[in-house]
Motif scaffolding. Structure first.
Motif, PDB file in Angstrom:
ATOM      1  N   PHE A  94       0.697  -1.278   0.168  1.00 54.99           N
ATOM      2  CA  PHE A  94      -0.018   0.125  -0.106  1.00 54.99           C
ATOM      3  C   PHE A  94       0.935   1.248  -0.018  1.00 54.99           C
ATOM      4  N   PRO A  95       0.314   2.586  -0.420  1.00 54.58           N
ATOM      5  CA  PRO A  95       1.042   3.715  -0.571  1.00 54.58           C
ATOM      6  C   PRO A  95       1.626   4.003   0.935  1.00 54.58           C
TER       7      PRO A  95
ATOM      8  N   TYR B  10      -3.410   4.336   3.937  1.00 53.49           N
ATOM      9  CA  TYR B  10      -4.082   3.349   2.855  1.00 53.49           C
ATOM     10  C   TYR B  10      -4.302   1.923   3.493  1.00 53.49           C
TER      11      TYR B  10
ATOM     12  N   ALA C 175      -7.950  -0.029   3.518  1.00 53.37           N
ATOM     13  CA  ALA C 175      -8.166  -1.145   2.836  1.00 53.37           C
ATOM     14  C   ALA C 175      -8.579  -2.561   3.924  1.00 53.37           C
TER      15      ALA C 175
ATOM     16  N   ASP D 175      -9.549  11.492  -1.361  1.00 56.86           N
ATOM     17  CA  ASP D 175      -8.796  11.118  -0.196  1.00 56.86           C
ATOM     18  C   ASP D 175      -8.144  12.297   0.215  1.00 56.86           C
TER      19      ASP D 175
ATOM     20  N   PRO E  46      -7.112   8.935   3.416  1.00 58.30           N
ATOM     21  CA  PRO E  46      -7.824   7.716   2.903  1.00 58.30           C
ATOM     22  C   PRO E  46      -8.895   7.176   3.738  1.00 58.30           C
TER      23      PRO E  46
ATOM     24  N   TYR F 274     -13.396   4.244  -4.242  1.00 59.08           N
ATOM     25  CA  TYR F 274     -12.208   3.987  -4.666  1.00 59.08           C
ATOM     26  C   TYR F 274     -11.827   5.474  -5.106  1.00 59.08           C
ATOM     27  N   THR F 275     -10.399   5.839  -5.088  1.00 58.67           N
ATOM     28  CA  THR F 275      -9.971   7.187  -5.270  1.00 58.67           C
ATOM     29  C   THR F 275      -9.817   7.163  -6.920  1.00 58.67           C
TER      30      THR F 275
ATOM     31  N   ASN G  96      -7.232   7.298  -8.360  1.00 54.21           N
ATOM     32  CA  ASN G  96      -5.965   6.270  -8.537  1.00 54.21           C
ATOM     33  C   ASN G  96      -6.164   4.943  -8.326  1.00 54.21           C
TER      34      ASN G  96
ATOM     35  N   GLU H 196      -7.131   3.554  -5.290  1.00 55.37           N
ATOM     36  CA  GLU H 196      -6.856   2.899  -3.989  1.00 55.37           C
ATOM     37  C   GLU H 196      -8.225   3.061  -3.278  1.00 55.37           C
TER      38      GLU H 196
END
Length: 455
Positions: A105-106, A110, A114, A152, A156, A187-188, A190, A192
């Motif tokens: 994950f970033p 995040y 998740a 986000d 997030p 979901y973003t 991107n 995520e």
């Protein structure tokens, strides 16, 4: 079409899920179902979301997480076993739970988002499988497939819905099969996962209801209705049959937690009636939350609530009202420390800044006080921690003379001192600041006074 959301207590175990399925079967218009993660089965139980947070924390700290992971998987398998669902239909669950610890994950935020979202995701997957097992054609729809796109920007774990979501959801309004969509996350851009604030499955339900232009949004929980006061504060308070969006928003501010206050925003925009009902007694009418148009209040106040999670910074300085820019200096200091304020009642020599206690730490309180002392040089400055706000709300207050007098009389009779009082421009709410130790007594006194008046 109706959008239906089941809370965690309504999906906590097999018997509760069975009741939820019966509710879905009862009305063919209930075609979009939004799920929470399984909640507590008893007072000493642990919510699946909390287990997932513990799992995420163990992964981040590189602690042993095998036992926590098995507890999570077991919760879903126990629900499936109640319905004799074949094991082969459940492999998605342990695979998903296990893969979380193996996914990059970033950052930690995040990762946490998740992990938390997985509780709702797996419950939606399981409910769709159970509905099909019971002969009801159902389809699991992930928020990515549904097109729930969120920002986000605030992190997030504090997502906000993006406008394009509503056009994405519009295609589902003609669905003839039951769609099961997990709440709480989207979901973003991107790709995520980002979650709404805690309890955010209510928000997902309202977003979907607006997107598909639903007839109504039914929110099933574990209470018969929203009550005019907290039952732990007032004995047998009146259930509210009908209330307006803005009444709910005002009361939610002071602790009415049955329905997530942010979830009203999409409902208001789409003019979707919200109905709060009890999963265990679905035949009872519950509470309808509707627009104010043509609403006819039956009582002076719809509800009264109190919240103790406030702190106040009191400042006294002679000729304060003559100084230009004092308030601006204070607001800049609060902004620099990332603190938002709730209210700022003032007099000619006095100013009180009311904030949420959750934003503050002892060190931050001290630093804010030092910065304000240096910038404004007040004669007296102190933090007041024993602070609560009572909200008195009702569309019936708008055209009634003497409501404020009733509030102050009730508090005086209960020997509760008023530290601050404010009536909003809409004239449907009165906010009273009192000592936290007086909050329950003051709430009960106001409720009982107006119940007697309206009898």
């Amino acid at each position: 079409m109706k959008v239906v959301k089941f809370g965690g207590s309504s999906l906590a175990d097999g018997p509760h899920v069975e009741r939820a399925i019966a509710i879905i079967k009862e009305d063919p218009e209930r075609r979009i179902i939004v799920t929470s993660a399984p909640g507590k089965r008893s007072a000493d139980d642990v919510k699946v979301t909390d287990l997932l947070i513990a799992y995420a924390t163990a992964v981040l700290h590189r602690d042993d997480y095998a036992e926590i992971r098995e507890k999570i998987i077991r919760r879903y398998f126990e629900i499936a076993a109640f319905f004799d669902l074949p094991q082969k239909a459940l492999q998605f669950i342990p695979q998903t739970i296990t893969s979380l610890a193996e996914t990059a994950f970033p950052n930690a935020d995040y990762l946490m988002a998740a992990f938390k979202a997985t509780g709702e995701r797996l419950n939606a997957f399981l409910l769709a499988a159970l509905l099909n097992h019971q002969g009801i054609t159902a389809q699991f729809i992930d928020p990515k497939e549904a097109g729930i796109i969120v920002s986000d920007q605030l992190g997030p774990n504090n997502a906000t819905v993006l406008p394009q979501t509503y056009s994405h959801l519009a295609r589902f309004w003609e669905s003839r099969e039951v769609l099961v969509i997990p709440g709480f996350y989207g979901y973003t851009p991107n790709g995520e996962v980002a979650t709404f604030s805690r309890g955010g499955s209510d928000i997902t339900g309202a977003i979907i209801a607006r997107g598909v232009a639903a007839e109504c949004y039914e929110n099933f929980t574990d209470v018969d209705a929203i009550y005019a006061a907290n039952p732990t504060v007032v004995s047998h308070p009146r259930p509210i049959k009908e209330m307006t969006y803005r009444e709910m928003r005002e009361l939610a501010y002071a602790g009415f937690s049955v329905f997530h206050d942010e979830a009203l925003i999409p409902a208001i925009a789409g003019k979707i009636p919200v109905i709060v009902k009890n999963t265990n007694a679905p035949q009872r009418p519950g509470t309808r939350i509707i627009p104010a148009t043509n609403f006819k209040p039956q009582t002076t106040i719809t509800g009264v609530a109190c919240a103790r999670n406030f702190s106040a910074l009191y400042l006294h300085k002679y000729l304060l009202n003559k100084e230009v820019g004092v308030t601006l200096k204070i607001l800049k200091i609060l902004s620099a420390h990332g603190i938002s304020y709730e209210h700022m009642p003032s007099g000619i020599d006095d100013l009180t800044i009311i904030t949420r206690t959750s934003q503050l730490t002892p060190a931050l309180r001290q630093q804010i006080a030092l910065d304000i002392q240096a910038a404004v040089q007040p004669d007296h400055l102190e933090w007041i921690d024993d602070y609560a706000i009572i909200m008195v709300v009702g569309e019936g207050m708008h055209d009634r003379i003497g409501t404020t007098n009733g509030v102050t009389t009730a508090l005086a009779q209960a020997n509760v001192a008023i530290h601050m009082i404010n009536q909003g421009a809409s004239r449907i709410s009165i906010m009273v600041g009192v000592r936290a130790s007086d909050a329950d007594r003051g709430t009960a006194a106001i409720y009982n006074y107006f119940e007697k008046e309206d009898a």
